[in-house]
Scaffold this motif. Structure first.
Motif, PDB file in Angstrom:
ATOM      1  N   PHE A  49       0.822  -1.211   0.000  1.00 34.83           N
ATOM      2  CA  PHE A  49       0.000   0.000   0.000  1.00 34.83           C
ATOM      3  C   PHE A  49       0.857   1.262   0.000  1.00 34.83           C
ATOM      4  CE2 PHE A  49      -3.194  -3.004   1.570  1.00 34.83           C
ATOM      5  CZ  PHE A  49      -4.303  -2.621   0.837  1.00 34.83           C
ATOM      6  N   PHE A  50       2.165   1.111   0.176  1.00 38.52           N
ATOM      7  CA  PHE A  50       3.066   2.263   0.208  1.00 38.52           C
ATOM      8  C   PHE A  50       4.175   2.150  -0.843  1.00 38.52           C
ATOM      9  CE2 PHE A  50       1.399   1.416   4.437  1.00 38.52           C
ATOM     10  CZ  PHE A  50       0.837   2.635   4.774  1.00 38.52           C
ATOM     11  N   THR A  51       4.040   1.187  -1.730  1.00 36.65           N
ATOM     12  CA  THR A  51       5.035   0.980  -2.779  1.00 36.65           C
ATOM     13  C   THR A  51       4.554   1.619  -4.073  1.00 36.65           C
ATOM     14  OG1 THR A  51       5.675  -1.125  -1.764  1.00 36.65           O
ATOM     15  CG2 THR A  51       6.395  -0.722  -4.026  1.00 36.65           C
ATOM     16  N   GLY A  52       5.402   2.483  -4.654  1.00 30.47           N
ATOM     17  CA  GLY A  52       5.029   3.177  -5.871  1.00 30.47           C
ATOM     18  C   GLY A  52       4.914   2.244  -7.061  1.00 30.47           C
ATOM     19  N   TYR A  53       4.324   2.722  -8.114  1.00 28.89           N
ATOM     20  CA  TYR A  53       4.152   1.944  -9.346  1.00 28.89           C
ATOM     21  C   TYR A  53       4.366   2.866 -10.538  1.00 28.89           C
ATOM     22  CZ  TYR A  53      -0.448   4.196  -9.619  1.00 28.89           C
ATOM     23  OH  TYR A  53      -1.455   5.107  -9.702  1.00 28.89           O
ATOM     24  N   LEU A  59       6.994   7.204 -12.518  1.00 27.93           N
ATOM     25  CA  LEU A  59       6.863   6.575 -11.211  1.00 27.93           C
ATOM     26  C   LEU A  59       5.863   7.361 -10.370  1.00 27.93           C
ATOM     27  CD1 LEU A  59       7.858   4.370  -9.278  1.00 27.93           C
ATOM     28  CD2 LEU A  59       9.637   5.958  -8.520  1.00 27.93           C
ATOM     29  N   ILE A  60       4.801   6.690  -9.954  1.00 26.21           N
ATOM     30  CA  ILE A  60       3.758   7.311  -9.139  1.00 26.21           C
ATOM     31  C   ILE A  60       4.059   7.028  -7.668  1.00 26.21           C
ATOM     32  CG2 ILE A  60       1.292   7.488  -8.707  1.00 26.21           C
ATOM     33  CD1 ILE A  60       2.165   8.336 -11.508  1.00 26.21           C
ATOM     34  N   LEU A  65      -3.024   7.601  -4.476  1.00 22.97           N
ATOM     35  CA  LEU A  65      -3.083   6.884  -5.748  1.00 22.97           C
ATOM     36  C   LEU A  65      -2.511   5.477  -5.631  1.00 22.97           C
ATOM     37  CD1 LEU A  65      -1.995   9.728  -8.224  1.00 22.97           C
ATOM     38  CD2 LEU A  65      -4.314   8.899  -7.740  1.00 22.97           C
ATOM     39  N   ILE A  66      -1.455   5.329  -4.799  1.00 22.36           N
ATOM     40  CA  ILE A  66      -0.862   4.003  -4.614  1.00 22.36           C
ATOM     41  C   ILE A  66      -1.857   3.058  -3.961  1.00 22.36           C
ATOM     42  CG2 ILE A  66       0.930   2.730  -3.389  1.00 22.36           C
ATOM     43  CD1 ILE A  66       2.727   5.157  -3.720  1.00 22.36           C
TER      44      ILE A  66
END
Length: 569
Positions: A49-53, A59-60, A65-66
């Motif tokens: 839930f705290f890892t960007g994508y 990179l978001i 949004l994540i």
């Protein structure tokens, strides 16, 4: 890597524990290993839930949004289901109440199979590793991994169905392995699983119970699907491994069809085949015949220029410099001068690689100036009026005279013939030559000086005009003017005749022009017209290699002036 190891452990241990272990007590070490795995994946679920994508290459990292992206993704559903600790509710009760008569608790423990949903994480995490392989190879590796996993799972399920039936007709009872060691039970289960998946049998015993029959149908169906997928992927991979070779074979079929359709002579066909093989294998047919022990090189067909054009500007510049660095270091006007690096960079970006077969005529005397050629490997003989002048080797160049002395030399003064071995060279086309001289005039000055020295060394000052004040230039200009007037008058008279007469005169003009370009008989001039290494290959058309003097008539002021014409150099 830790996550992948935990997933592999869960995928192997969980089905075996479910099928072969009657009671999984908290007093056993493997229980706590499973608890550690569950805790690890619970923490991983929270960290997602705290890892960007990445989205559209960006990179978001916005927290809202994540969370929204992961919560509505398919990965979250699998991760959430696989981390539910539902099996801990029944584990102790099954140990206390487990008897031969109450095997229902073994069935209740099937809820632990929810953890197998973690297998999708394994493929997700392994994507970074499989990127090092081709797409077909990655697919084969994934299918083989799935086959191994499914064989293991299917073996465990077959034993679980047979052991839970509590019937003497089950295959476990018929085999007599109900109370055997786990290794024996697992061995017979894997044998039955692979026999059914490969559709070669039912195992040691045929199914007699409906549950075993349905399990056999499931094993055969899924096994056939997996094996067909693996075989199809392996076939695609094997074909893709030699895609360039297949492309070469297909291209040669097109070449053969073209030569048949256009009725290309047999000798020329053989030369075309030899060139194609040399271009895409780097090995001549003579070389293969002389050395039978030499490894045969597999043809690899590719578009070098197409590959280079697909690259970015920086990569393309570095790659071009790498490909031509060996040649640029051999060029005397670059290696011997203190020039800026931009000179070499520009040349490497516009040079075009070419390949010439033995005895090929790369450049003919009186050809329009189209390019300057720089020899990388091989030998080139310069010929004028069928007389051998000199031989050039690696690092030399030819075809520069009409560019360095363009005010006096309009056509190529010499022919360039390949020697008996293959020659690789780079060419600089006319637009790039003019642009190169415009940006780097000091290089043009050096090449002009070297060209003048070459003409003097070859004793051609009387035939090749380097200055407008020379007698050779005056003579060539006069003959060129007369020839142009003759052709202009001929074309003018063609429009004054009927179509039939015009066609006849066109044929006559072509024949006279051909006679003008053909050499005279060997005894007509004092020079030896035979090439020391044999005549170079030419087509059936009249050869222009030895363009020598010919009889020429021009009309001027109503009179006819006869003269001997040598084309301007």
């Amino acid at each position: 890597i830790v996550a992948m190891l935990f997933i592999l452990y869960t995928s192997i241990e969980l089905p075996m524990n479910l099928a072969f272990v009657e009671c999984h007590s908290i007093d056993k070490p493997l229980f706590w290993v499973g608890v550690l795995c569950d805790l690890f994946f619970m923490v991983d679920l929270c960290l997602n839930f705290f890892t960007g994508y990445k989205k559209d290459g960006q990179l978001i990292m916005t927290p809202s949004l994540i969370r929204k992206h992961y919560l509505y993704s398919t990965a979250f559903k699998f991760d959430f289901i696989s981390t539910l600790p539902v099996d801990y509710v029944t584990i102790q009760s099954s140990c206390k109440s487990y008897t031969k008569a109450t095997k229902v608790f073994r069935t209740i423990r099937v809820v632990r199979l929810f953890r197998l949903f973690r297998i999708q994480r394994l493929f997700r995490y392994s994507s970074n590793i499989t990127e090092q392989f081709s797409a077909g190879m990655s697919r084969v590796l994934k299918l083989v991994l799935m086959l191994l996993f499914f064989s293991h799972w299917n073996a465990c399920m077959l034993f679980l169905v047979g052991a839970s039936a509590d019937s003497d007709d089950s295959w476990v009872a018929q085999q007599g392995i109900e109370d055997s060691d786990i290794s024996v039970q697992y061995t017979w289960s894997v044998f039955a699983s692979l026999s059914q998946m490969l559709c070669i049998g039912y195992g040691a015993h045929q199914p007699r119970l409906p549950s075993e029959a349905w399990m056999t149908v499931w094993s055969m169906t899924t096994g056939a699907a997996l094996f067909s997928g693996i075989m199809g992927s392996i076939t695609a991979v094997l074909l893709s491994l030699d895609s360039s070779g297949q492309k070469y074979v297909s291209h040669m079929d097109e070449v053969e069809a073209f030569m048949t359709r256009r009725e290309v002579p047999p000798e020329l066909r053989q030369r075309i085949r030899g060139y194609m093989k040399l271009r895409y294998t780097g090995q001549e047919e003579r070389e293969e015949e002389d050395n039978d022990d030499a490894p045969k090189r597999v043809p690899r067909m590719y578009s070098e220029q197409g590959i280079i054009n697909e690259l970015s500007v920086g990569i393309r510049r570095d790659l071009n410099f790498h490909l031509t660095s060996g040649l640029i270091q051999k060029l005397p006007f670059l290696s011997g001068m203190d020039l800026p690096p931009t000179v070499s960079t520009y040349m490497s970006s516009v040079l075009v690689w070419e390949l010439a077969m033995p005895n090929d005529v790369v450049m003919e005397q009186e050809d329009p100036p189209e390019k300057i050629c720089f020899i990388q490997t091989g030998n080139v003989v310069l010929v004028r009026d069928a007389m051998r002048l000199t031989e050039l080797s690696d690092g030399s160049y030819f075809g520069e005279l009409p560019f360095t002395h363009n005010d006096t030399i309009k056509l190529q003064p010499m022919s360039a013939v390949m020697e008996k071995r293959v020659c690789e060279f780079y060419s600089l086309n006319r637009p790039h030559v003019l642009e190169f001289f415009h940006h780097f005039p000091e290089v043009e000055d050096v090449m002009r000086l070297v060209a003048s020295q070459r003409v003097e060394r070859l004793n051609l000052k009387g035939e090749v005009a380097l200055e407008k004040q020379s007698d050779s230039y005056t003579r060539q200009a006069r003959l060129l003017s007369a020839r142009n007037r003759h052709r202009r008058n001929t074309i003018t008279r063609l429009f004054e005749t009927s179509p039939a007469e015009m066609l006849a005169k066109v044929h006559a003009t072509q024949q006279s022009d051909g006679a003008l370009l053909r050499p005279k008989s060997e005894g007509s001039n004092g020079r030896d017209r035979s090439h020391s290494d044999g005549q170079p290959h030419r087509d059936s058309a009249p050869s222009r290699l030895s363009t020598v003097t010919g009889e020429y008539a021009s009309e001027e002021g109503g009179g006819v002036a006869m003269g001997r014409l040598r084309g301007p150099m």
